[in-house]
Each structure stands twice: as structure tokens, then as C-alpha cells.
Design an enzyme around this catalytic site. Structure first.
Site, PDB file in Angstrom:
ATOM      1  N   ASP A 265       0.877  -1.157   0.000  1.00 22.78           N
ATOM      2  CA  ASP A 265       0.000   0.000   0.000  1.00 22.78           C
ATOM      3  C   ASP A 265       0.926   1.220   0.000  1.00 22.78           C
ATOM      4  O   ASP A 265       2.135   1.087   0.197  1.00 22.78           O
ATOM      5  CB  ASP A 265      -0.952  -0.003   1.215  1.00 22.78           C
ATOM      6  CG  ASP A 265      -2.163   0.904   0.956  1.00 22.78           C
ATOM      7  OD1 ASP A 265      -2.085   1.765   0.052  1.00 22.78           O
ATOM      8  OD2 ASP A 265      -3.189   0.760   1.647  1.00 22.78           O
TER       9      ASP A 265
HETATM   10  C1  BGC Z   1      -4.997   3.271  -0.023  1.00 20.50           C
HETATM   11  C2  BGC Z   1      -5.030   2.305  -1.184  1.00 20.50           C
HETATM   12  C3  BGC Z   1      -4.814   3.057  -2.470  1.00 20.50           C
HETATM   13  C4  BGC Z   1      -3.482   3.801  -2.386  1.00 20.50           C
HETATM   14  C5  BGC Z   1      -3.151   4.594  -3.621  1.00 20.50           C
HETATM   15  C6  BGC Z   1      -3.749   4.144  -0.024  1.00 20.50           C
HETATM   16  O1  BGC Z   1      -3.828   5.136   0.911  1.00 20.50           O
HETATM   17  O2  BGC Z   1      -5.090   2.561   1.193  1.00 20.50           O
HETATM   18  O3  BGC Z   1      -6.243   1.621  -1.217  1.00 20.50           O
HETATM   19  O4  BGC Z   1      -4.852   2.177  -3.548  1.00 20.50           O
HETATM   20  O5  BGC Z   1      -3.539   4.708  -1.288  1.00 20.50           O
HETATM   21  O6  BGC Z   1      -3.993   5.686  -3.755  1.00 20.50           O
END
Ligand code: BGC
Length: 733
Positions: A265
């Protein structure tokens, strides 16, 4: 059968076996060819080039190898639409003018359709849009389980039941990937709250882990062959989940044989050693701490960048480790941006809008309908007052990374005005909240008292009031990065509803949320429809259902507890939710959602699987095909469903299984199968649901494996977890 037809049958069977064998062989040889090509690429890549492929080069891309024509990988959020272009180095939108898309309904709505075929259409259309926008990886779907109504991100997921989520996620992923775009199933695993998500340590039993929290991920890997997976922010048993010895290294890669790419993530990687050795393949977003900051990135300093290269060069980490990561990355590329027969994709076309509208109308759940409040006729003598901020507020803006820039978004008010040509529609905002800004609460620019006075005046003039309220996509509502702080409706809606009821007796509630809410106001309204976040076609879909053009058939994918404390996780206090000193224990264990309500006999406000229709159904002649089954057997449950009312509609036959006498604690019953049937008024259809006996196994901690107990099992057939038409016993041995 005469001799000639026997002859033909033999020929047909032979040809089918022959062609299936050829197909399998050609798939195998294709795979071998791909692996051979990957071997040859690996042999000419330098260590520097390999390492460069294992981490971000910008917010949403990774480096290719220019001298060999190996492309970059481009990723985009998210689960219900392709996010607008983000700047290279920070979270600001890039300001492109050609990146608007179709906003599809959020996944709680998709889950409510109980229609796997529709999930396939949803995934395919979304994949086409991602491909059109030149994305190689779509960062979704999300299948974290709905553990409490407080989780700000529940709206992005598929509810509280592992079987429902597993069944719906497989066609979604297959649909996306048909376009040569990798789905990225997220967030692996146990990211069941947003509060403290980047630090909280989760303690949960093996049983709950395997039975509740992992099945949808496992189905994505083994049944949908998903090409990538995203790690989560939180810890599990003291270790960060993105590079976790048990979760990523053992369960995902060894046990499930996942051959795709593990992507972190955004900022969920924490050490080079663990990232390298425990199965993380691509590190993204480090140094940006979720969506909250715009800290400049130093891509070379990433855990899987220079520090990784250094350890590879000194031999502290063997080269085979980076080779395995690059092999997986190249595999993803051969499936996506290096594939020779990749379709071109398309966006904002009529077919996608139709799919969005279909999912939206099929996912809307009719919760209450006293005296047939809905549907509402388009009669020239009727004045309908549409009251509430949610009637006009954009619900695709806000919410965090799933925020969208749709080409258009039909608001409920616009949808109703477009549908109701004869009735008079009047509107008042009634209540207001501020703009949706990530991680911040913005004050409302309006005067609350004036809005209320105005709304009451408008309600007084109308024959019917449609109160369009619920939550929003703002911080501390249905939004990433934090959890809700209250179960009741925000922004003074309850008080407003009470006042409106004083001046108008005919009130219906259009509830726009991605989460359950407290409903002490329920007896003030005659009808309630739960509409979720519906995307581009929201208003049209809502009008379709309110007018009766579409008969609602959605079923709740999670329970609505009466009081917050009635939820299993919450009932154990702060050690269970949200945790104490960044530690939490999932004390309700396997008893999540309806499993808790059922087993503990705590009546919910609305139960899992519940949803009304404008017509009535009868489920009759319910039977099982046997009394006794072997452990490798299959149970077939049959019944006839009749539409006994006056309009066409759809019903979901739900099959639950329980084992009241067991050596371990069990939920009273668990969903093991369902089937949605579409019936004309008066029509009857035979329905059959099959369940493999092995699916009745529990995760036995004493042997660290699945175990099918002998003995009696109870089979429950009904149209909601709390509305069972028949219970039957079977034996397994
Ligand atoms: C989220 C993800 C997301 C990523 C990119 C993170 O903060 O938890 O689900 O895909 O950001 O935007």
C-alpha cells in the site's frame, strides 16, 4: 440409444476430451514459452535494472528498462472507477482534461445485487475504462470484511460474509483482467478499520483468520487467478502485513501458490530485510504516509531501492530474491503491457453507463415499505418535496483514494426531475455539511436554522416528502483514513426529520450511505430505501426504483445493528475495537456480523440478506437430494420460487448451514450458497443450489488445517438470514 447415436456420442465425447486436452496443453506451452522468455530477460538485466523495477518512480508508476524496450507499469485507483491522473511526485491532481470516466456504484452496492454475472459485467466495463486510460494495474477490488459499522472504508468492500465476497469478487476480477489490465485485490489483510490503520496491531485467532478474513483473498488468487495483490498498512501478530512471514510469504505465496505481484500500500513497507525476504515485490508510496501529506519522494531511498541493492551486492540478500520479484513483475507485464493481443478499451460509452445503472438499481435495498409507500406514481396531482443535502451533493468527490472524476453524475434530485414529468417536484436542502477534504472537517457555509425553516415550509406544501440523507464522503463519515465517531446520522438530520414529520405525515427516507446507521427515527417514516453510493447514474437509478420502473431486489451484504453495542466487535469494548495502545484483539472471533446476531440471539434492526420487493415471493417444495453425504460429496438443495404478487421481480434464495453439535464453537448458521431468480408475476421457477461437503469444514487449530466433522448438519433455506422458510437435517460421514 441406437447404434448410430451411440457412435456419435462416442465421437463427440472423444472430440471434447481431445480439444480440452489440446487447450490445456496449449495453455501450458504458452506458459512455458512465457517463462522461457522471462528467463532470457533475467539473464541480461543488470542488478541495478532489476532493483529499479521493484519500487516506484512516481506516485503511480514503476520504471521499465528502456534499452530492452521493457515498459513502465502504470497503476490507478480504484475499486469502482478509474481515478483521475495524479501528479508525478505529489497527491495533487494533474489537471488533465481527458481523464474523466464512468463512476460505477461502490462495492457495497455490487455485493447487494447478489448477482455474480453482474459483477462480471461490472469488472469488464471497469477494466475497459482502465485500459482506455492506459493503466496496467487497477488498484481494486477491496475485500476487507465488514467487522464494525465504524470503519470509514466499508463502502469500498463487499460486506460481512466471506462466501458472498468470494462469490462476487471472482467474476469482477476475471472481467477486469480480460482487458489485459491486472486487478489488484486489497488490502491483504486484516485492514478492517481506518483509525490508526498504519500502526495498529491485530491479534486474531487462526480460525477467524482462515474462516472469515482470508477466504475472499483466497478465491481471488485460486479461482480468479488475480495478477496482483496489495498489502495492508496494519500489523498482525506484531509484524507489518505488507511483508509478513505468515501472510505474504507462507499463506499467499507458498500455500496458495500465488504467482503474481505483491504491491505495497502507499507507504506500508517498513524494512528492507522484511520487504525483500517476506514476499513484497513492488514498493509504492513510501514517505507519503497515505493520502495525508505531499512529502517529496526520494525513490532511491525506498526500502526496495538503494538499501536493497546494497544488500544484494554484499551478498547479505541472495540474488535469487530479486530474481523472483522481477520474474513476477515480468509475468504481470506479459499479461498486461507486453501482451500481444490486448484490447484497446473504451470509456464513457453507453454500455458502461447501462452497466452502472443496472448494478445501481439491482443493488438498492428496500428496507421498509409500510402501506406501499413506494413506488410513487407520477401523478399530476402530487407534489413531492425532495429534502436533504444528499439530494444534490456529489458522492463521487471525497472518500479518499476511491474519489472519482466522472464525466457526469446524476444527482437524486436530477434523476427524480427527469423521471417525474407530471408530478411537481420541489426541493430544499434542509441540512448541510462542509466540502469533502481529505483528513479535514470543513465547516458548512450555510446557516443551519435558515435551512431548517426553509425545509419545513417546503415540506408543508407537499403531499409526499422524500428525505434524502445519510452519510457523506467527508472525513469521519464514509471516508478513508479514519473511522466514524458516531453511529447516528450526522448534521442534525434526525432533528430535521422530526420537525418535518410534524408538518407532513407522508415521509420516505432515501438513505445514501456505505455503512449501517442507527435508526431511532424509523417509526417516523413509512418507507426506506438504502441506496449506497451509486456513481454516475445515481439519480436515474434511484428514480427507477422510486417510480417502480425497476422492482428492487437488493439484499443487505451486512447487518444493521439496532445499537452500536449490538455489534460483536464493539460489544467487547476498546480492546476489541478500536484497540488500546495500538493493540487490538478480535474478541468476537468467528462471530462476525449475522453470525454474532444469530448465535447470541441479538436481533438486528435489519439482517444480513434482507431486502423487500414490490411483489411477493413464496419458496416451496424445499428439499435436499439425500439424507447422508460422504465427505467428498455434493449437496443439492432444490426448491420452487413463485412470484405471487402483481409485478415482475427478483428473489434471492439463500442457503445457510449450521452444526449445532460440534467439538468447536460454531455460528448458528453460515451462508454457503445462493441463487437469484427473476420471475414474472405469477411465474414459478425451480431453483437448485449445490454445496460441496468440503465447504462445511472448519479451520481446526489443533491440526492447523481444515477439518470436516462427522455428524448432523442443519440446512436452512430462506430469503434473508432472519427469514428461513425451512430447516432440514443431513448427515455427513
Ligand atoms: C490506499 C489504497 C490506495 C493507495 C493509492 C492508499 O492510501 O489505502 O487503497 O490504492 O492509497 O492511492
Amino acid at each position: 440409444m441406437n447404434l448410430v447415436s451411440k457412435y456419435y456420442t462416442v465421437i463427440i465425447c472423444f472430440s471434447l476430451t481431445f480439444f480440452t486436452t489440446i487447450q490445456v496443453q496449449s495453455q501450458e506451452s504458452k506458459h512455458q514459452k512465457m517463462e522461457a522468455k522471462i528467463d532470457s530477460i533475467l539473464s541480461i538485466l543488470t542488478l541495478e535494472e532489476k532493483v529499479a523495477m521493484c519500487h516506484a518512480q512516481s506516485k503511480f508508476s514503476t520504471k521499465g528498462v528502456e534499452r530492452l524496450g521493457i515498459p513502465e507499469i502504470w497503476m490507478a485507483d480504484g475499486p469502482h472507477g478509474v481515478r483521475a491522473e495524479i501528479s508525478w511526485d505529489d497527491w495533487a491532481y494533474a489537471g488533465w482534461t481527458n481523464d474523466s470516466i464512468t463512476a460505477f456504484p461502490a462495492l457495497t452496492c455490487l455485493a447487494s445485487t447478489f448477482n455474480p454475472k453482474l459483477a462480471g459485467e461490472f469488472g469488464f466495463s471497469l477494466g475497459e475504462e482502465a485500459r482506455y486510460r492506459k493503466k496496467d494495474v487497477l488498484l481494486g477490488p477491496g475485500v476487507n470484511i465488514y467487522r464494525t459499522p465504524m470503519n470509514g472504508r466499508n463502502f469500498e468492500y463487499m460486506g460481512e460474509d466471506p462466501f458472498l465476497a468470494s462469490t462476487m469478487v471472482v467474476p469482477y476480477i476475471k472481467g477486469v483482467q480480460k482487458n489485459g489490465v491486472a486487478a489488484c485485490i486489497k488490502h491483504f489483510a486484516l485492514n478492517n478499520q481506518e483509525l490508526w490503520r498504519d500502526k495498529v496491531n491485530v491479534e486474531v485467532s487462526d480460525r477467524a483468520l482462515y474462516e472469515i478474513y482470508l477466504p475472499a483473498f483466497k478465491a481471488a488468487v485460486q479461482k480468479a487467478n488475480v495478477w496482483s495483490i496489495m498489502g495492508a498498512y496494519n500489523k498482525f501478530r506484531g509484524q507489518y502485513t505488507t511483508h509478513h512471514e505468515l501472510l505474504t510469504k507462507k499463506i499467499l505465496k507458498q500455500d496458495w501458490k500465488f504467482d503474481g505481484v505483491v504491491i505495497s500500500d502507499w507507504s506500508s513497507a517498513h524494512t528492507t530485510e522484511e520487504a525483500a525476504m517476506n514476499g513484497l515485490d513492488i514498493e509504492m508510496g513510501t514517505g507519503t504516509d497515505g493520502l495525508g501529506t505531499t512529502t517529496a519522494n526520494h525513490y532511491d531511498q525506498y526500502f526496495l531501492a538503494s538499501p536493497f541493492l546494497k544488500k544484494l551486492k554484499t551478498g547479505e540478500i541472495p540474488v535469487s530474491v530479486v530474481d523472483d520479484k522481477v520474474r513476477r513483475i515480468l509475468r504481470l507485464m506479459y499479461r498486461t503491457n507486453m501482451s500481444s493481443n490486448r484490447p484497446l478499451g473504451r470509456a464513457n460509452n453507453k454500455e458502461h453507463h447501462d452497466v452502472a445503472r443496472k448494478v445501481a438499481t439491482e443493488g438498492i435495498v428496500l428496507l421498509k415499505n409500510d402501506n406501499n409507500f413506494f413506488p410513487i406514481k407520477d401523478d399530476k396531482n402530487i407534489t413531492i418535496a425532495v429534502i436533504g443535502e444528499n439530494a444534490t451533493r456529489s458522492m463521487t468527490a471525497g472518500g479518499g483514494s476511491s474519489e472519482l472524476k466522472p464525466k457526469f453524475e446524476i444527482s437524486p434530485l436530477e434523476g427524480l426531475k427527469a423521471r417525474y414529468k407530471n408530478a411537481k417536484i420541489i426541493h430544499s436542502m434542509g441540512f448541510a455539511s462542509g466540502r469533502s477534504v481529505y483528513d479535514q472537517i470543513m465547516p458548512s457555509p450555510y446557516d443551519a436554522d435558515s435551512l431548517k425553516i426553509e425545509a419545513i415550509k417546503v415540506a408543508q406544501k407537499a403531499d409526499i416528502v422524500l428525505f434524502v440523507g445519510g452519510l457523506s464522503k467527508s472525513h469521519l463519515q464514509d471516508c478513508e483514513g479514519d473511522d466514524r465517531r458516531q453511529y447516528k446520522l450526522p448534521f442534525g438530520q434526525e432533528e430535521l426529520l422530526n420537525d418535518i414529520k410534524e408538518v407532513n405525515k407522508n415521509v420516505g427516507f432515501v438513505l445514501i450511505t456505505g455503512n449501517a446507521v442507527e435508526m431511532p427515527w424509523l417509526n417516523k417514516v413509512d418507507g426506506v430505501i438504502q441506496t449506497w453510493y451509486l456513481g454516475s447514474m445515481a439519480g436515474h437509478a434511484i428514480a427507477d426504483v422510486i417510480s417502480g420502473d425497476v422492482n428492487p431486489s437488493g439484499k443487505l451484504p451486512f447487518s444493521f445493528p439496532k445499537k452500536l453495542e449490538d455489534n460483536g466487535a464493539i460489544s467487547f469494548g476498546p480492546t476489541s475495537y478500536p484497540g488500546v495502545d495500538m493493540n487490538q484483539e478480535y474478541k468476537e472471533d468467528i462471530l462476525v456480523g449475522y453470525r454474532w446476531h444469530d448465535t447470541k440471539k441479538i436481533e438486528p434492526q435489519y439482517a444480513f440478506g434482507y431486502g423487500l420487493s414490490y411483489t411477493n415471493f413464496k419458496i416451496k417444495n424445499i428439499a435436499v437430494d439425500n439424507k447422508k453425504y460422504a465427505k467428498n460429496g455434493t449437496i443439492t438443495i432444490t426448491c420452487d420460487v413463485t412470484n405471487t404478487g402483481n409485478s415482475n421481480g427478483a428473489e434471492v434464495v439463500q442457503v445457510y448451514v449450521g452444526k449445532s453439535k460440534s467439538k468447536v464453537k460454531r455460528a448458528l448458521k453460515e451462508l454457503k450458497g445462493f441463487s437469484k431468480v427473476f420471475l414474472k408475476n405469477g411465474e414459478t421457477q425451480a431453483v437448485s443450489v449445490t454445496i460441496d461437503v468440503e465447504k462445511l469444514a472448519f479451520y481446526d487449530e489443533s491440526i492447523s488445517d481444515w477439518n470436516i466433522e462427522d455428524g448432523t448438519y442443519e440446512i436452512y433455506v430462506g430469503n434473508a438470514s432472519n427469514n428461513i422458510s425451512k430447516k432440514m437435517n443431513i448427515t455427513v460421514n
